[in-house]
Design an enzyme around this catalytic site. Sequence first.
Site, short mmCIF file in Angstrom:
data_model
loop_
_atom_site.label_atom_id
_atom_site.label_comp_id
_atom_site.label_asym_id
_atom_site.label_seq_id
_atom_site.Cartn_x
_atom_site.Cartn_y
_atom_site.Cartn_z
N ASN A 131 12.14 14.92 -5.97
CA ASN A 131 10.83 15.13 -5.35
C ASN A 131 10.51 16.62 -5.19
O ASN A 131 10.93 17.26 -4.23
CB ASN A 131 10.76 14.43 -3.99
CG ASN A 131 9.36 14.54 -3.36
OD1 ASN A 131 8.46 15.15 -3.95
ND2 ASN A 131 9.21 13.98 -2.20
N GLY A 163 4.07 -4.63 -6.88
CA GLY A 163 4.04 -3.39 -6.11
C GLY A 163 2.64 -2.86 -5.96
O GLY A 163 1.74 -3.21 -6.73
N ASP A 180 2.25 -14.87 -3.03
CA ASP A 180 2.04 -13.56 -2.43
C ASP A 180 3.40 -13.19 -1.84
O ASP A 180 3.90 -13.89 -0.95
CB ASP A 180 0.98 -13.64 -1.32
CG ASP A 180 0.72 -12.29 -0.68
OD1 ASP A 180 1.67 -11.50 -0.53
OD2 ASP A 180 -0.44 -12.03 -0.32
N ASN A 207 8.97 -7.23 -9.35
CA ASN A 207 8.07 -6.27 -10.01
C ASN A 207 6.83 -5.94 -9.19
O ASN A 207 6.31 -4.82 -9.27
CB ASN A 207 7.66 -6.85 -11.37
CG ASN A 207 6.45 -6.16 -11.94
OD1 ASN A 207 6.53 -5.04 -12.45
ND2 ASN A 207 5.28 -6.80 -11.84
N TYR A 220 3.21 9.91 0.44
CA TYR A 220 4.21 9.49 1.43
C TYR A 220 4.46 7.98 1.43
O TYR A 220 5.62 7.56 1.43
CB TYR A 220 3.79 9.96 2.83
CG TYR A 220 3.87 11.46 2.99
CD1 TYR A 220 5.02 12.07 3.48
CD2 TYR A 220 2.79 12.27 2.63
CE1 TYR A 220 5.08 13.45 3.62
CE2 TYR A 220 2.86 13.64 2.75
CZ TYR A 220 4.00 14.23 3.24
OH TYR A 220 4.08 15.59 3.36
N1 NAP Z 1 2.49 1.98 -13.95
C1 NAP Z 1 3.34 2.95 -13.69
O1 NAP Z 1 3.23 4.08 -14.19
C2 NAP Z 1 4.51 2.68 -12.78
C3 NAP Z 1 5.45 3.73 -12.60
C4 NAP Z 1 6.55 3.51 -11.79
C5 NAP Z 1 6.73 2.28 -11.17
N2 NAP Z 1 5.79 1.29 -11.34
C6 NAP Z 1 6.04 0.01 -10.65
O2 NAP Z 1 5.94 -1.07 -11.56
C7 NAP Z 1 5.51 -2.26 -10.88
C8 NAP Z 1 4.32 -2.87 -11.61
O3 NAP Z 1 3.30 -1.92 -11.60
P1 NAP Z 1 2.03 -1.95 -12.59
O4 NAP Z 1 1.89 -0.58 -13.13
O5 NAP Z 1 2.10 -3.12 -13.49
O6 NAP Z 1 0.89 -2.14 -11.48
P2 NAP Z 1 -0.48 -2.97 -11.46
O7 NAP Z 1 -1.07 -3.03 -12.81
O8 NAP Z 1 -1.24 -2.37 -10.34
O9 NAP Z 1 0.02 -4.45 -11.07
C9 NAP Z 1 0.60 -4.69 -9.84
C10 NAP Z 1 0.94 -6.16 -9.76
O10 NAP Z 1 1.54 -6.41 -8.47
C11 NAP Z 1 0.86 -7.52 -7.89
N3 NAP Z 1 0.91 -7.51 -6.43
C12 NAP Z 1 0.49 -6.56 -5.57
N4 NAP Z 1 0.65 -6.98 -4.30
C13 NAP Z 1 1.19 -8.23 -4.36
C14 NAP Z 1 1.57 -9.19 -3.41
N5 NAP Z 1 1.44 -8.98 -2.09
N6 NAP Z 1 2.10 -10.37 -3.84
C15 NAP Z 1 2.25 -10.61 -5.15
N7 NAP Z 1 1.88 -9.76 -6.12
C16 NAP Z 1 1.36 -8.58 -5.72
C17 NAP Z 1 -0.57 -7.41 -8.39
O11 NAP Z 1 -1.23 -8.65 -8.21
P3 NAP Z 1 -2.86 -8.73 -8.15
O12 NAP Z 1 -3.30 -8.65 -9.57
O13 NAP Z 1 -3.10 -10.03 -7.48
O14 NAP Z 1 -3.34 -7.55 -7.34
C18 NAP Z 1 -0.31 -7.04 -9.85
O15 NAP Z 1 -0.02 -8.20 -10.60
C19 NAP Z 1 5.19 -1.83 -9.44
O16 NAP Z 1 6.28 -2.13 -8.60
C20 NAP Z 1 5.02 -0.31 -9.57
O17 NAP Z 1 5.30 0.37 -8.36
C21 NAP Z 1 4.70 1.46 -12.13
#
Ligand code: NAP
Length: 230
Positions: free
Chosen positions: A144, A85, A58, A83, A150
């Site tokens: 933005n 988030g 975590d 990664n 926010y």
């Molecule tokens: N998808 C998009 O369109 C998009 C766009 C811009 C940026 N991003 C960025 O890309 C990254 C990955 O996003 P995603 O789309 O793959 O999101 P996602 O499917 O919601 O996956 C998020 C991942 O982060 C993990 N996580 C959350 N809190 C955590 C913690 N405290 N410690 C360790 N792991 C944690 C989650 O683990 P659990 O499974 O245990 O919850 C999950 O594996 C993020 O930083 C997000 O902000 C995504």
Amino acid sequence: MPTALITGANRGLGQALVRSFATDGWRVHACCRVPDKSLDLRRVAEAADGLVEVHRLDVTDDLQVRGLARSLEGEPLDLLFNNAGIYGPREGFGSQDFEAWAKVLQVNLLAPLRMVENFVDLVAASERKLIANMSSRLGSIAENRGGSSYPYRSSKAALNMATRSLAVDLEPRGIAVVALHPGWVQTDMGGEEAALTIDESVAGLRRVIAGLTIDESGRFFDYSGAELPW
Ligand SMILES: NC(=O)c1ccc[n+]([C@@H]2O[C@H](COP(=O)([O-])OP(=O)(O)OC[C@H]3O[C@@H](n4cnc5c(N)ncnc54)[C@H](OP(=O)(O)O)[C@@H]3O)[C@@H](O)[C@H]2O)c1
């Protein structure tokens, strides 16, 4: 063979990044909160001929981060990929949940810095010396025009600033630090309507990472390699 450490590897982009790097022969430390429940990630690891090691992490837990860094001591890390988030509450102006906002800052801003402070020596000891912070176009102040969001926007904008400071501070050690926007991607966070499949985004991110040198440090790129304004 190069080595990467990827946080938030349980699902979404993190898990796909693990699979992609391992397919290309990288050793990968895949970090997730609850390995026992991360069945898909464990399947990825099982199919990777020993290249993928799954760790409990975590990213907001200081003891776990320190413990993992200690257990990997002596192992150079070519790429630290922050990664993990969360998006947090989506309510607009007038109804902020400030505790939930603080949680978003813990995960999206403070945790990547904690990771870098704990793993920087392993990155410095590697050949590639790369740190990638997964940001978002929603963290661009210049772009933005939509307002709202926010917690998420402020966390990624602050991560961008931290990325830039890290690039300056770690330049003497030859470490490149960049902020990356993966595009709008079909994950749990991005939703089904998103423009890109996970594989399209990851293929783009991999190309960008493959081309990174110290000359690109301190910059903000999207998955296509285009530079984004802060
Ligand atoms: N998808 C998009 O369109 C998009 C766009 C811009 C940026 N991003 C960025 O890309 C990254 C990955 O996003 P995603 O789309 O793959 O999101 P996602 O499917 O919601 O996956 C998020 C991942 O982060 C993990 N996580 C959350 N809190 C955590 C913690 N405290 N410690 C360790 N792991 C944690 C989650 O683990 P659990 O499974 O245990 O919850 C999950 O594996 C993020 O930083 C997000 O902000 C995504």
